[in-house]
Motif scaffolding. Structure first.
Motif, PDB file in Angstrom:
ATOM      1  N   ARG A  85       0.852  -1.189   0.000  1.00 28.13           N
ATOM      2  CA  ARG A  85       0.000   0.000   0.000  1.00 28.13           C
ATOM      3  C   ARG A  85       0.886   1.237   0.000  1.00 28.13           C
ATOM      4  O   ARG A  85       1.795   1.336   0.821  1.00 28.13           O
ATOM      5  N   LEU A  86       0.647   2.160  -0.896  1.00 28.30           N
ATOM      6  CA  LEU A  86       1.446   3.386  -0.974  1.00 28.30           C
ATOM      7  C   LEU A  86       0.684   4.544  -0.358  1.00 28.30           C
ATOM      8  O   LEU A  86      -0.521   4.678  -0.541  1.00 28.30           O
ATOM      9  N   ARG A  87       1.409   5.380   0.381  1.00 27.89           N
ATOM     10  CA  ARG A  87       0.824   6.595   0.953  1.00 27.89           C
ATOM     11  C   ARG A  87       1.941   7.589   1.266  1.00 27.89           C
ATOM     12  O   ARG A  87       3.107   7.221   1.335  1.00 27.89           O
ATOM     13  N   ARG A  88       1.554   8.829   1.478  1.00 34.27           N
ATOM     14  CA  ARG A  88       2.516   9.860   1.860  1.00 34.27           C
ATOM     15  C   ARG A  88       2.922   9.645   3.324  1.00 34.27           C
ATOM     16  O   ARG A  88       2.084   9.334   4.167  1.00 34.27           O
ATOM     17  N   ALA A  89       4.208   9.805   3.613  1.00 34.36           N
ATOM     18  CA  ALA A  89       4.710   9.607   4.973  1.00 34.36           C
ATOM     19  C   ALA A  89       4.332  10.783   5.863  1.00 34.36           C
ATOM     20  O   ALA A  89       4.272  11.927   5.410  1.00 34.36           O
TER      21      ALA A  89
END
Length: 156
Positions: free
Chosen positions: A2-6
């Motif tokens: 899953r990709l997301r902004r840190a």
């Protein structure tokens, strides 16, 4: 994955890991403010680090240190020489580099460290993991000094 902004605290933690592994100020060079992270669905931990140019590094599960990508290595070339570098006397590399092909190497490296492999013309050739200490490499040996993990693709 899953990709997301840190989050801000994650960015600070990722930079601290890079500073620990590669030395200050590697964290600021490797981890941008707008970093995207890949989260493992099984453990819900950060595994991949993405910048604007693509994958920068992968956090290894067994020790939570970075395995660099070619893009990450390009960013770390901004560190002062000879940090993290090995210069070889060839413009092409295979899966392993013997001691006699290494012209110079960062004396601060230890076996198991990530190393950026450059040609004599300072052209990025690849990334590898150091197998011997710089002292052993300088003294000369007949065995593998660097195991190459990734090579730069030559444009046709």
């Amino acid at each position: 994955m899953r990709l997301r902004r840190a989050t801000r605290s994650e960015v600070l933690r990722l930079r601290a890991i890079a500073d620990y592994q590669f030395g200050y100020p590697a964290g600021d060079l490797l981890i941008p403010d707008d970093v995207i992270v890949g989260i493992s669905p099984a453990t819900r931990r950060i595994r991949e680090i993405y910048g604007s140019e693509g994958l920068l590094a992968v956090l290894r599960a067994h020790d939570y240190l970075y395995s660099l990508s070619i893009n990450g290595a390009r960013r770390l070339l901004a560190l002062p020489e000879p940090r993290l570098r090995a210069i070889v006397n060839s413009n092409e590399i295979s899966k392993s580099i013997p001691c006699y092909k290494i012209i110079s190497i960062d004396e601060e490296l230890r076996p198991g460290d990530e190393v950026i492999i450059l040609s004599e013309e300072k052209e990025l050739l690849g990334i590898g993991r150091l197998r011997l200490s710089p002292l052993e490499i300088r003294e000369g040996c007949g065995s593998e000094a660097i195991r190459v993990r990734k090579r730069v693709r030559k444009e046709e």
